[in-house]
Scaffold this motif. Structure first.
Motif, PDB file in Angstrom:
ATOM      1  N   ALA A  38     -36.133 -25.138 -19.950  1.00  4.40           N
ATOM      2  CA  ALA A  38     -36.119 -26.501 -19.421  1.00  4.40           C
ATOM      3  C   ALA A  38     -36.663 -27.470 -20.469  1.00  4.40           C
ATOM      4  N   SER A  39     -35.908 -28.528 -20.706  1.00  3.60           N
ATOM      5  CA  SER A  39     -36.344 -29.513 -21.681  1.00  3.60           C
ATOM      6  C   SER A  39     -36.298 -30.934 -21.127  1.00  3.60           C
ATOM      7  N   GLN A  40     -35.611 -31.133 -20.028  1.00  3.40           N
ATOM      8  CA  GLN A  40     -35.464 -32.459 -19.443  1.00  3.40           C
ATOM      9  C   GLN A  40     -35.927 -32.424 -17.984  1.00  3.40           C
ATOM     10  N   TRP A  41     -36.145 -33.581 -17.415  1.00  2.00           N
ATOM     11  CA  TRP A  41     -36.621 -33.677 -16.050  1.00  2.00           C
ATOM     12  C   TRP A  41     -35.617 -33.094 -15.059  1.00  2.00           C
ATOM     13  N   PHE A  42     -34.303 -33.253 -15.347  1.00  2.00           N
ATOM     14  CA  PHE A  42     -33.305 -32.758 -14.402  1.00  2.00           C
ATOM     15  C   PHE A  42     -33.256 -31.234 -14.375  1.00  2.00           C
ATOM     16  N   ASP A  43     -33.741 -30.585 -15.434  1.00  2.00           N
ATOM     17  CA  ASP A  43     -33.835 -29.119 -15.397  1.00  2.00           C
ATOM     18  C   ASP A  43     -34.865 -28.676 -14.354  1.00  2.00           C
ATOM     19  N   TYR A  44     -35.963 -29.398 -14.279  1.00  2.00           N
ATOM     20  CA  TYR A  44     -36.994 -29.082 -13.291  1.00  2.00           C
ATOM     21  C   TYR A  44     -36.523 -29.403 -11.869  1.00  2.00           C
ATOM     22  N   VAL A  45     -35.786 -30.499 -11.733  1.00  2.00           N
ATOM     23  CA  VAL A  45     -35.249 -30.873 -10.428  1.00  2.00           C
ATOM     24  C   VAL A  45     -34.226 -29.848  -9.962  1.00  2.00           C
ATOM     25  N   SER A  46     -33.346 -29.422 -10.872  1.00  2.00           N
ATOM     26  CA  SER A  46     -32.346 -28.419 -10.490  1.00  2.00           C
ATOM     27  C   SER A  46     -33.016 -27.103 -10.124  1.00  2.00           C
ATOM     28  N   ARG A  47     -34.108 -26.756 -10.793  1.00  2.00           N
ATOM     29  CA  ARG A  47     -34.831 -25.534 -10.442  1.00  2.00           C
ATOM     30  C   ARG A  47     -35.398 -25.640  -9.033  1.00  2.00           C
ATOM     31  N   ALA A  48     -35.953 -26.787  -8.698  1.00  2.00           N
ATOM     32  CA  ALA A  48     -36.495 -26.987  -7.350  1.00  2.00           C
ATOM     33  C   ALA A  48     -35.388 -26.883  -6.309  1.00  2.00           C
ATOM     34  N   ILE A  49     -34.235 -27.445  -6.612  1.00  2.00           N
ATOM     35  CA  ILE A  49     -33.095 -27.363  -5.685  1.00  2.00           C
ATOM     36  C   ILE A  49     -32.639 -25.918  -5.525  1.00  2.00           C
ATOM     37  N   PHE A  50     -32.549 -25.191  -6.629  1.00  2.00           N
ATOM     38  CA  PHE A  50     -32.146 -23.780  -6.552  1.00  2.00           C
ATOM     39  C   PHE A  50     -33.137 -22.963  -5.746  1.00  2.00           C
ATOM     40  N   LEU A  51     -34.428 -23.230  -5.913  1.00  2.00           N
ATOM     41  CA  LEU A  51     -35.430 -22.494  -5.139  1.00  2.00           C
ATOM     42  C   LEU A  51     -35.325 -22.819  -3.652  1.00  2.00           C
ATOM     43  N   CYS A  52     -35.006 -24.059  -3.312  1.00  2.00           N
ATOM     44  CA  CYS A  52     -34.801 -24.412  -1.904  1.00  2.00           C
ATOM     45  C   CYS A  52     -33.590 -23.684  -1.326  1.00  2.00           C
ATOM     46  N   ILE A  53     -32.516 -23.622  -2.096  1.00  2.00           N
ATOM     47  CA  ILE A  53     -31.318 -22.902  -1.646  1.00  2.00           C
ATOM     48  C   ILE A  53     -31.625 -21.415  -1.483  1.00  2.00           C
ATOM     49  N   ALA A  54     -32.367 -20.851  -2.436  1.00  2.00           N
ATOM     50  CA  ALA A  54     -32.726 -19.434  -2.348  1.00  2.00           C
ATOM     51  C   ALA A  54     -33.602 -19.177  -1.124  1.00  2.00           C
ATOM     52  N   GLY A  55     -34.525 -20.082  -0.846  1.00  2.00           N
ATOM     53  CA  GLY A  55     -35.366 -19.940   0.336  1.00  2.00           C
ATOM     54  C   GLY A  55     -34.551 -19.990   1.614  1.00  2.00           C
ATOM     55  N   MET A  56     -33.581 -20.889   1.649  1.00  2.00           N
ATOM     56  CA  MET A  56     -32.717 -20.990   2.824  1.00  2.00           C
ATOM     57  C   MET A  56     -31.901 -19.718   3.019  1.00  2.00           C
ATOM     58  N   LEU A  57     -31.344 -19.194   1.928  1.00  2.00           N
ATOM     59  CA  LEU A  57     -30.563 -17.958   2.027  1.00  2.00           C
ATOM     60  C   LEU A  57     -31.429 -16.782   2.450  1.00  2.00           C
ATOM     61  N   ALA A  58     -32.636 -16.701   1.893  1.00  2.00           N
ATOM     62  CA  ALA A  58     -33.544 -15.609   2.269  1.00  2.00           C
ATOM     63  C   ALA A  58     -33.914 -15.716   3.742  1.00  2.00           C
ATOM     64  N   TYR A  59     -34.177 -16.923   4.214  1.00  2.00           N
ATOM     65  CA  TYR A  59     -34.504 -17.127   5.621  1.00  2.00           C
ATOM     66  C   TYR A  59     -33.348 -16.680   6.517  1.00  2.00           C
ATOM     67  N   LYS A  60     -32.125 -17.088   6.189  1.00  2.00           N
ATOM     68  CA  LYS A  60     -30.959 -16.704   6.988  1.00  2.00           C
ATOM     69  C   LYS A  60     -30.750 -15.187   6.939  1.00  2.00           C
ATOM     70  N   GLY A  61     -30.974 -14.570   5.787  1.00  2.00           N
ATOM     71  CA  GLY A  61     -30.819 -13.123   5.678  1.00  2.00           C
ATOM     72  C   GLY A  61     -31.836 -12.373   6.512  1.00  2.00           C
ATOM     73  N   ILE A  62     -33.084 -12.801   6.449  1.00  2.00           N
ATOM     74  CA  ILE A  62     -34.132 -12.153   7.238  1.00  2.00           C
ATOM     75  C   ILE A  62     -33.885 -12.376   8.725  1.00  2.00           C
TER      76      ILE A  62
END
Length: 78
Positions: A38-62
């Motif tokens: 990560a070198s720019q602010w949008f890299d950190y924002v995209s990481r946060a978005i990906f983690l939210c999506i992963a959390g949602m998928l994990a929640y639905k799977g569980i």
């Protein structure tokens, strides 16, 4: 004895929960790899978005696994 309709829905439920949990693992791995470079602010924002999506998928799977087990327990007691 388990009817054919129940057996098919159980297989679909296993596939669904596996797909959700597998997707969550892949997205978490991808976000970990992207944060190292990560070198720019949008890299950190995209990481946060990906983690939210992963959390949602994990929640639905569980939730799907719990629903399947509850359904299996319900049918076993009948």
């Amino acid at each position: 004895m388990i009817g054919p309709d129940h057996a098919e829905s159980e297989i679909d439920s296993k596939r669904t929960s596996t797909a959700y949990l597998g997707g969550a693992i892949v997205i978490i791995a991808f976000s970990i790899l992207t944060i190292e470079n990560a070198s720019q602010w949008f890299d950190y924002v995209s990481r946060a978005i990906f983690l939210c999506i992963a959390g949602m998928l994990a929640y639905k799977g569980i939730q799907s696994v719990i629903k399947r087990r509850h359904s299996a327990d319900k049918h076993a007691s009948q």
